[in-house]
Design an enzyme around this catalytic site. Sequence first.
Site, PDB file in Angstrom:
ATOM      1  N   ASN A 126      -3.478   8.456   6.333  1.00 56.04           N
ATOM      2  CA  ASN A 126      -2.276   7.558   6.630  1.00 56.04           C
ATOM      3  C   ASN A 126      -2.400   7.146   8.302  1.00 56.04           C
ATOM      4  O   ASN A 126      -1.983   6.142   8.712  1.00 56.04           O
ATOM      5  CB  ASN A 126      -1.074   8.250   6.347  1.00 56.04           C
ATOM      6  CG  ASN A 126      -1.081   8.426   4.791  1.00 56.04           C
ATOM      7  OD1 ASN A 126      -1.755   7.674   4.055  1.00 56.04           O
ATOM      8  ND2 ASN A 126      -0.102   9.225   4.372  1.00 56.04           N
TER       9      ASN A 126
ATOM     10  N   ARG B 178       0.805  -1.331   0.156  1.00 53.68           N
ATOM     11  CA  ARG B 178      -0.004  -0.078   0.117  1.00 53.68           C
ATOM     12  C   ARG B 178       0.857   1.298  -0.027  1.00 53.68           C
ATOM     13  O   ARG B 178       0.517   2.281  -0.343  1.00 53.68           O
ATOM     14  CB  ARG B 178      -0.822   0.024   1.365  1.00 53.68           C
ATOM     15  CG  ARG B 178      -1.869   1.258   1.251  1.00 53.68           C
ATOM     16  CD  ARG B 178      -2.544   0.957   2.467  1.00 53.68           C
ATOM     17  NE  ARG B 178      -3.772   1.926   2.557  1.00 53.68           N
ATOM     18  CZ  ARG B 178      -4.183   2.790   3.781  1.00 53.68           C
ATOM     19  NH1 ARG B 178      -3.677   2.061   4.906  1.00 53.68           N
ATOM     20  NH2 ARG B 178      -5.201   3.355   3.543  1.00 53.68           N
TER      21      ARG B 178
END
Length: 343
Positions: free
Chosen positions: A96, A64
Amino acid sequence: MAPPRVHLLLALALCLAFARADAAVRELRVGYYAQTCPRAEEIVRRVMARALAREARSVASVMRLQFHDCFVNGCDGSVLMDATPTMAGEKEALSNINSLRSFEVVDEVKSALEEQCPGVVSCADIIIMAARDAVVLTGGPNWDVRLGREDSLTASQEDSDNIMPSPRANASALIRLFAGYKLTVTDLVALSGSHSIGEARCFSIVFRLYNQSGSGRPDPHMDPAYRQALDALCPLTGDQNVTGGLDATPVVFDNQYFKDLVHLRGFLNSDQTLFSDNEGTRRVVTQFSQNQDAFFRAFIEGMVKLGELQNPRKGEIRRNCRVANGGRPPLEKQVAPFRVLDF
Ligand code: HEM
Protein backbone atom coordinates in the site's frame (compact mmCIF):
# COMPACT_ATOMS: atom_id res chain seq x y z
CA MET A 1 -28.52 -36.71 36.14
CA ALA A 2 -27.92 -36.09 32.45
CA PRO A 3 -25.37 -38.38 30.81
CA PRO A 4 -21.91 -36.89 30.08
CA ARG A 5 -22.66 -36.61 26.35
CA VAL A 6 -25.57 -34.23 27.10
CA HIS A 7 -23.30 -32.10 29.30
CA LEU A 8 -20.83 -31.92 26.49
CA LEU A 9 -23.51 -30.85 24.01
CA LEU A 10 -24.83 -28.23 26.45
CA ALA A 11 -21.34 -26.82 26.98
CA LEU A 12 -20.82 -26.70 23.22
CA ALA A 13 -24.13 -24.90 22.69
CA LEU A 14 -23.21 -22.34 25.38
CA CYS A 15 -19.78 -21.76 23.82
CA LEU A 16 -21.40 -21.21 20.44
CA ALA A 17 -23.95 -18.79 21.91
CA PHE A 18 -21.16 -16.70 23.49
CA ALA A 19 -19.05 -16.80 20.37
CA ARG A 20 -22.05 -15.56 18.35
CA ALA A 21 -22.74 -12.70 20.76
CA ASP A 22 -19.25 -11.37 20.05
CA ALA A 23 -18.96 -12.35 16.42
CA ALA A 24 -22.08 -11.23 14.59
CA VAL A 25 -22.17 -11.71 10.84
CA ARG A 26 -24.26 -8.84 9.59
CA GLU A 27 -27.05 -9.24 7.09
CA LEU A 28 -26.20 -7.10 4.07
CA ARG A 29 -28.97 -5.96 1.76
CA VAL A 30 -29.72 -3.87 -1.29
CA GLY A 31 -31.33 -0.54 -0.35
CA TYR A 32 -30.00 -0.70 3.23
CA TYR A 33 -30.03 3.11 3.53
CA ALA A 34 -33.41 3.61 1.80
CA GLN A 35 -35.02 4.90 5.03
CA THR A 36 -32.04 6.34 6.91
CA CYS A 37 -30.21 8.08 4.06
CA PRO A 38 -32.24 7.74 0.87
CA ARG A 39 -29.87 9.83 -1.24
CA ALA A 40 -26.71 7.98 -0.14
CA GLU A 41 -26.02 6.16 -3.41
CA GLU A 42 -26.78 9.25 -5.47
CA ILE A 43 -24.36 11.31 -3.37
CA VAL A 44 -21.54 8.77 -3.76
CA ARG A 45 -22.06 8.64 -7.52
CA ARG A 46 -22.01 12.44 -7.78
CA VAL A 47 -18.76 12.82 -5.84
CA MET A 48 -17.14 10.01 -7.85
CA ALA A 49 -18.19 11.69 -11.12
CA ARG A 50 -16.59 14.91 -9.88
CA ALA A 51 -13.39 13.04 -8.98
CA LEU A 52 -13.30 11.43 -12.42
CA ALA A 53 -13.65 14.83 -14.09
CA ARG A 54 -10.77 16.18 -11.98
CA GLU A 55 -8.44 13.22 -12.54
CA ALA A 56 -9.42 10.18 -14.63
CA ARG A 57 -7.20 7.80 -12.66
CA SER A 58 -8.68 8.65 -9.27
CA VAL A 59 -11.73 6.41 -9.64
CA ALA A 60 -9.52 3.38 -10.39
CA SER A 61 -7.49 4.19 -7.28
CA VAL A 62 -10.68 4.23 -5.21
CA MET A 63 -11.89 0.95 -6.74
CA ARG A 64 -8.63 -0.74 -5.73
CA LEU A 65 -9.44 0.08 -2.10
CA GLN A 66 -12.18 -2.58 -2.13
CA PHE A 67 -9.62 -5.32 -2.77
CA HIS A 68 -7.14 -4.04 -0.18
CA ASP A 69 -9.88 -3.48 2.39
CA CYS A 70 -11.87 -6.70 1.99
CA PHE A 71 -8.93 -9.15 1.86
CA VAL A 72 -7.57 -7.91 5.19
CA ASN A 73 -10.05 -8.95 7.93
CA GLY A 74 -13.12 -8.29 5.81
CA CYS A 75 -14.67 -5.19 4.25
CA ASP A 76 -14.52 -2.94 7.30
CA GLY A 77 -12.89 0.30 6.13
CA SER A 78 -9.69 -0.60 8.01
CA VAL A 79 -7.57 0.36 5.00
CA LEU A 80 -8.76 3.97 5.37
CA MET A 81 -7.48 4.44 8.93
CA ASP A 82 -4.48 6.64 9.54
CA ALA A 83 -1.73 5.25 11.77
CA THR A 84 -1.79 6.36 15.41
CA PRO A 85 1.00 6.32 18.00
CA THR A 86 -0.34 2.95 19.18
CA MET A 87 -1.47 1.44 15.86
CA ALA A 88 0.44 0.90 12.63
CA GLY A 89 -1.97 1.63 9.77
CA GLU A 90 -2.53 -0.52 6.69
CA LYS A 91 -1.65 2.48 4.53
CA GLU A 92 2.02 1.82 5.32
CA ALA A 93 1.83 -1.93 4.54
CA LEU A 94 4.13 -3.28 1.81
CA SER A 95 1.53 -3.32 -0.99
CA ASN A 96 0.00 0.00 0.00
CA ILE A 97 2.77 2.44 0.83
CA ASN A 98 3.43 4.97 -1.95
CA SER A 99 0.81 3.11 -3.93
CA LEU A 100 -2.75 3.29 -2.56
CA ARG A 101 -4.09 6.74 -3.32
CA SER A 102 -7.16 8.96 -3.64
CA PHE A 103 -8.13 8.65 0.02
CA GLU A 104 -9.21 12.28 -0.26
CA VAL A 105 -11.99 11.21 -2.64
CA VAL A 106 -13.38 8.91 0.08
CA ASP A 107 -13.11 11.81 2.55
CA GLU A 108 -15.08 13.98 0.16
CA VAL A 109 -17.81 11.33 -0.16
CA LYS A 110 -17.91 10.93 3.62
CA SER A 111 -18.25 14.71 4.24
CA ALA A 112 -21.09 14.93 1.73
CA LEU A 113 -22.86 12.01 3.43
CA GLU A 114 -22.26 13.33 6.95
CA GLU A 115 -23.81 16.63 5.90
CA GLN A 116 -26.91 14.84 4.59
CA CYS A 117 -27.31 12.13 7.26
CA PRO A 118 -24.75 12.26 10.05
CA GLY A 119 -23.48 9.02 11.59
CA VAL A 120 -25.43 6.74 9.26
CA VAL A 121 -23.34 5.50 6.32
CA SER A 122 -20.24 3.42 7.09
CA CYS A 123 -16.89 4.02 5.42
CA ALA A 124 -16.81 0.32 4.55
CA ASP A 125 -20.04 0.74 2.55
CA ILE A 126 -18.69 3.91 0.92
CA ILE A 127 -15.83 1.86 -0.56
CA ILE A 128 -18.27 -0.72 -1.93
CA MET A 129 -20.55 1.91 -3.52
CA ALA A 130 -17.63 3.96 -4.86
CA ALA A 131 -15.93 0.89 -6.39
CA ARG A 132 -19.13 0.04 -8.27
CA ASP A 133 -19.43 3.65 -9.42
CA ALA A 134 -15.81 3.68 -10.66
CA VAL A 135 -16.72 0.81 -12.98
CA VAL A 136 -19.96 2.39 -14.19
CA LEU A 137 -18.42 5.83 -14.75
CA THR A 138 -15.62 4.39 -16.91
CA GLY A 139 -17.96 2.44 -19.19
CA GLY A 140 -18.38 -0.84 -17.31
CA PRO A 141 -21.53 -2.58 -16.07
CA ASN A 142 -23.85 -1.44 -13.27
CA TRP A 143 -25.10 -3.63 -10.41
CA ASP A 144 -26.93 -3.43 -7.09
CA VAL A 145 -24.68 -3.36 -4.04
CA ARG A 146 -25.59 -5.01 -0.75
CA LEU A 147 -24.91 -2.67 2.16
CA GLY A 148 -25.00 -2.56 5.96
CA ARG A 149 -21.34 -3.03 6.92
CA GLU A 150 -19.78 -1.52 10.02
CA ASP A 151 -16.37 0.13 10.29
CA SER A 152 -13.61 -1.53 12.25
CA LEU A 153 -12.14 0.04 15.37
CA THR A 154 -8.59 -0.91 14.34
CA ALA A 155 -6.38 -1.70 11.35
CA SER A 156 -3.58 -4.24 10.98
CA GLN A 157 -0.49 -3.46 8.96
CA GLU A 158 0.90 -6.88 9.82
CA ASP A 159 -2.13 -8.71 8.44
CA SER A 160 -1.99 -6.65 5.26
CA ASP A 161 1.72 -7.47 4.86
CA ASN A 162 1.01 -11.16 5.33
CA ILE A 163 -1.96 -11.31 2.98
CA MET A 164 -1.76 -8.93 0.03
CA PRO A 165 -0.15 -10.43 -3.08
CA SER A 166 2.96 -9.07 -4.73
CA PRO A 167 3.05 -8.10 -8.43
CA ARG A 168 5.62 -10.90 -8.75
CA ALA A 169 3.05 -13.54 -7.77
CA ASN A 170 2.41 -16.35 -10.24
CA ALA A 171 -0.93 -17.89 -11.19
CA SER A 172 -0.78 -20.86 -8.83
CA ALA A 173 0.02 -18.66 -5.81
CA LEU A 174 -2.88 -16.35 -6.76
CA ILE A 175 -5.26 -19.29 -7.21
CA ARG A 176 -4.33 -20.55 -3.73
CA LEU A 177 -4.70 -17.11 -2.15
CA PHE A 178 -8.13 -16.51 -3.68
CA ALA A 179 -9.32 -20.05 -2.88
CA GLY A 180 -8.71 -19.21 0.79
CA TYR A 181 -11.57 -16.70 0.43
CA LYS A 182 -13.77 -19.16 -1.47
CA LEU A 183 -13.04 -17.27 -4.68
CA THR A 184 -12.77 -19.49 -7.76
CA VAL A 185 -10.34 -19.39 -10.69
CA THR A 186 -13.01 -17.52 -12.66
CA ASP A 187 -13.40 -15.00 -9.80
CA LEU A 188 -9.62 -14.50 -9.72
CA VAL A 189 -9.39 -13.84 -13.45
CA ALA A 190 -12.51 -11.65 -13.53
CA LEU A 191 -11.38 -9.59 -10.52
CA SER A 192 -7.93 -9.16 -12.04
CA GLY A 193 -9.86 -7.55 -14.90
CA SER A 194 -10.20 -4.54 -12.60
CA HIS A 195 -6.75 -3.75 -14.02
CA SER A 196 -8.71 -2.68 -17.08
CA ILE A 197 -8.53 0.76 -15.44
CA GLY A 198 -5.70 2.48 -13.61
CA GLU A 199 -1.95 2.64 -13.56
CA ALA A 200 1.04 1.03 -11.88
CA ARG A 201 4.53 2.20 -11.01
CA CYS A 202 7.80 1.15 -12.62
CA PHE A 203 8.65 -0.09 -9.12
CA SER A 204 6.14 -2.89 -9.69
CA ILE A 205 7.71 -4.15 -12.94
CA VAL A 206 11.48 -3.43 -13.01
CA PHE A 207 12.24 -6.95 -11.78
CA ARG A 208 10.37 -8.49 -14.73
CA LEU A 209 12.03 -6.12 -17.21
CA TYR A 210 15.60 -6.75 -16.08
CA ASN A 211 15.85 -9.68 -13.68
CA GLN A 212 12.86 -12.02 -13.82
CA SER A 213 13.17 -14.68 -11.08
CA GLY A 214 16.82 -13.74 -10.54
CA SER A 215 17.71 -14.76 -14.11
CA GLY A 216 19.31 -11.44 -15.02
CA ARG A 217 16.97 -11.47 -18.03
CA PRO A 218 13.49 -10.12 -18.80
CA ASP A 219 10.30 -12.14 -18.48
CA PRO A 220 10.18 -14.23 -21.69
CA HIS A 221 6.37 -13.90 -21.82
CA MET A 222 6.44 -10.39 -23.24
CA ASP A 223 5.77 -9.12 -26.73
CA PRO A 224 9.18 -7.65 -27.80
CA ALA A 225 7.76 -4.32 -29.01
CA TYR A 226 5.80 -3.92 -25.76
CA ARG A 227 8.90 -4.77 -23.73
CA GLN A 228 10.86 -2.10 -25.58
CA ALA A 229 8.16 0.45 -24.76
CA LEU A 230 8.25 -0.58 -21.08
CA ASP A 231 12.08 -0.43 -21.06
CA ALA A 232 11.82 3.16 -22.34
CA LEU A 233 9.20 4.01 -19.68
CA CYS A 234 11.09 2.28 -16.88
CA PRO A 235 14.87 2.31 -17.42
CA LEU A 236 16.77 0.27 -14.81
CA THR A 237 18.10 3.34 -13.01
CA GLY A 238 15.07 5.56 -13.70
CA ASP A 239 12.44 7.00 -11.37
CA GLN A 240 10.47 4.06 -9.94
CA ASN A 241 7.45 6.25 -9.31
CA VAL A 242 6.79 6.84 -13.01
CA THR A 243 3.53 5.11 -13.94
CA GLY A 244 2.12 3.36 -17.00
CA GLY A 245 -1.39 2.18 -17.89
CA LEU A 246 -2.32 -1.31 -16.67
CA ASP A 247 -3.78 -1.96 -20.12
CA ALA A 248 -3.92 -0.13 -23.46
CA THR A 249 -7.14 1.72 -22.47
CA PRO A 250 -6.54 2.65 -18.80
CA VAL A 251 -9.47 5.04 -18.44
CA VAL A 252 -12.06 2.74 -20.02
CA PHE A 253 -13.48 -0.31 -18.25
CA ASP A 254 -13.59 -2.92 -21.01
CA ASN A 255 -12.05 -6.28 -21.93
CA GLN A 256 -8.94 -4.73 -23.50
CA TYR A 257 -6.95 -5.97 -20.49
CA PHE A 258 -7.62 -9.59 -21.54
CA LYS A 259 -6.84 -8.89 -25.21
CA ASP A 260 -3.54 -7.45 -24.03
CA LEU A 261 -2.73 -10.57 -21.97
CA VAL A 262 -3.42 -12.81 -24.97
CA HIS A 263 -0.95 -10.68 -26.99
CA LEU A 264 1.65 -10.86 -24.19
CA ARG A 265 1.16 -7.20 -23.40
CA GLY A 266 0.25 -7.47 -19.73
CA PHE A 267 1.82 -4.79 -17.53
CA LEU A 268 2.24 -6.69 -14.26
CA ASN A 269 3.80 -10.13 -13.92
CA SER A 270 0.76 -11.14 -11.82
CA ASP A 271 -1.44 -10.24 -14.81
CA GLN A 272 0.57 -11.92 -17.56
CA THR A 273 0.98 -15.10 -15.53
CA LEU A 274 -2.80 -15.65 -15.78
CA PHE A 275 -2.38 -16.25 -19.50
CA SER A 276 1.16 -17.56 -19.70
CA ASP A 277 1.63 -19.94 -16.76
CA ASN A 278 -1.58 -21.80 -16.01
CA GLU A 279 -3.97 -23.77 -18.17
CA GLY A 280 -7.02 -23.06 -15.98
CA THR A 281 -6.61 -19.28 -15.83
CA ARG A 282 -5.56 -19.11 -19.51
CA ARG A 283 -8.87 -20.63 -20.57
CA VAL A 284 -10.80 -17.91 -18.72
CA VAL A 285 -8.53 -15.09 -19.95
CA THR A 286 -9.06 -16.27 -23.53
CA GLN A 287 -12.83 -16.43 -23.04
CA PHE A 288 -13.00 -12.91 -21.57
CA SER A 289 -10.76 -11.54 -24.36
CA GLN A 290 -13.39 -12.73 -26.85
CA ASN A 291 -16.54 -12.00 -24.89
CA GLN A 292 -16.85 -8.74 -22.98
CA ASP A 293 -20.33 -9.57 -21.67
CA ALA A 294 -19.03 -12.78 -20.09
CA PHE A 295 -16.29 -10.73 -18.41
CA PHE A 296 -18.77 -8.15 -17.13
CA ARG A 297 -21.07 -10.83 -15.69
CA ALA A 298 -18.20 -12.65 -13.96
CA PHE A 299 -16.74 -9.37 -12.72
CA ILE A 300 -20.00 -8.40 -11.01
CA GLU A 301 -20.20 -11.83 -9.38
CA GLY A 302 -16.59 -11.52 -8.18
CA MET A 303 -17.10 -8.01 -6.78
CA VAL A 304 -20.25 -9.08 -4.94
CA LYS A 305 -18.43 -12.08 -3.40
CA LEU A 306 -15.43 -9.90 -2.51
CA GLY A 307 -17.81 -7.45 -0.84
CA GLU A 308 -19.35 -10.22 1.28
CA LEU A 309 -16.10 -10.84 3.17
CA GLN A 310 -16.92 -9.65 6.64
CA ASN A 311 -15.16 -8.68 9.81
CA PRO A 312 -17.13 -10.53 12.51
CA ARG A 313 -16.03 -8.10 15.26
CA LYS A 314 -18.46 -5.46 16.49
CA GLY A 315 -17.78 -2.17 14.72
CA GLU A 316 -19.14 1.35 14.48
CA ILE A 317 -20.08 4.00 11.95
CA ARG A 318 -16.99 6.19 11.86
CA ARG A 319 -17.56 9.92 11.70
CA ASN A 320 -14.23 10.37 9.93
CA CYS A 321 -13.03 7.46 7.79
CA ARG A 322 -9.43 8.01 8.92
CA VAL A 323 -10.00 7.59 12.68
CA ALA A 324 -12.05 5.42 15.01
CA ASN A 325 -14.67 7.48 16.85
CA GLY A 326 -12.99 6.69 20.16
CA GLY A 327 -9.73 8.01 18.73
CA ARG A 328 -11.05 11.53 18.94
CA PRO A 329 -13.26 11.74 22.01
CA PRO A 330 -16.08 14.27 21.96
CA LEU A 331 -15.25 17.49 23.80
CA GLU A 332 -17.23 16.79 26.99
CA LYS A 333 -15.24 13.58 27.56
CA GLN A 334 -11.96 15.41 27.09
CA VAL A 335 -12.65 17.73 30.09
CA ALA A 336 -11.99 15.10 32.76
CA PRO A 337 -10.04 12.31 31.08
CA PHE A 338 -8.95 10.63 34.34
CA ARG A 339 -12.34 10.59 36.00
CA VAL A 340 -12.41 6.81 36.32
CA LEU A 341 -9.34 6.93 38.54
CA ASP A 342 -10.74 9.76 40.64
CA PHE A 343 -11.94 7.89 43.80
C1 HEM B 1 -4.91 -10.75 -8.29
C2 HEM B 1 -4.06 -10.17 -7.50
C3 HEM B 1 -3.68 -8.72 -7.66
C4 HEM B 1 -2.42 -8.23 -7.65
C5 HEM B 1 -1.13 -9.02 -7.49
C6 HEM B 1 -2.52 -6.81 -7.82
C7 HEM B 1 -1.45 -5.95 -7.84
C8 HEM B 1 -1.51 -4.62 -8.19
C9 HEM B 1 -0.37 -3.76 -8.33
C10 HEM B 1 1.08 -4.17 -8.08
C11 HEM B 1 -0.82 -2.55 -8.73
C12 HEM B 1 0.03 -1.31 -9.02
C13 HEM B 1 0.61 -0.76 -7.75
C14 HEM B 1 1.67 0.26 -7.98
O1 HEM B 1 2.51 0.08 -8.86
O2 HEM B 1 1.68 1.26 -7.23
C15 HEM B 1 -2.25 -2.63 -8.83
C16 HEM B 1 -3.08 -1.61 -9.24
C17 HEM B 1 -4.44 -1.69 -9.26
N1 HEM B 1 -5.21 -2.74 -8.79
FE1 HEM B 1 -4.53 -4.61 -8.39
N2 HEM B 1 -3.83 -6.46 -7.94
C18 HEM B 1 -4.59 -7.59 -7.83
C19 HEM B 1 -5.97 -7.66 -7.83
C20 HEM B 1 -6.79 -6.56 -7.86
C21 HEM B 1 -8.20 -6.58 -7.59
C22 HEM B 1 -8.98 -7.82 -7.17
C23 HEM B 1 -8.66 -5.30 -7.75
C24 HEM B 1 -10.03 -4.72 -7.58
C25 HEM B 1 -11.10 -5.38 -7.26
C26 HEM B 1 -7.53 -4.50 -8.16
C27 HEM B 1 -7.59 -3.17 -8.54
C28 HEM B 1 -6.51 -2.43 -8.94
C29 HEM B 1 -6.62 -1.13 -9.58
C30 HEM B 1 -7.91 -0.44 -10.00
C31 HEM B 1 -5.32 -0.65 -9.77
C32 HEM B 1 -4.90 0.69 -10.34
C33 HEM B 1 -4.93 1.71 -9.22
C34 HEM B 1 -4.46 3.10 -9.57
O3 HEM B 1 -4.36 3.47 -10.74
O4 HEM B 1 -4.18 3.85 -8.62
N3 HEM B 1 -6.41 -5.29 -8.18
N4 HEM B 1 -2.65 -3.90 -8.49
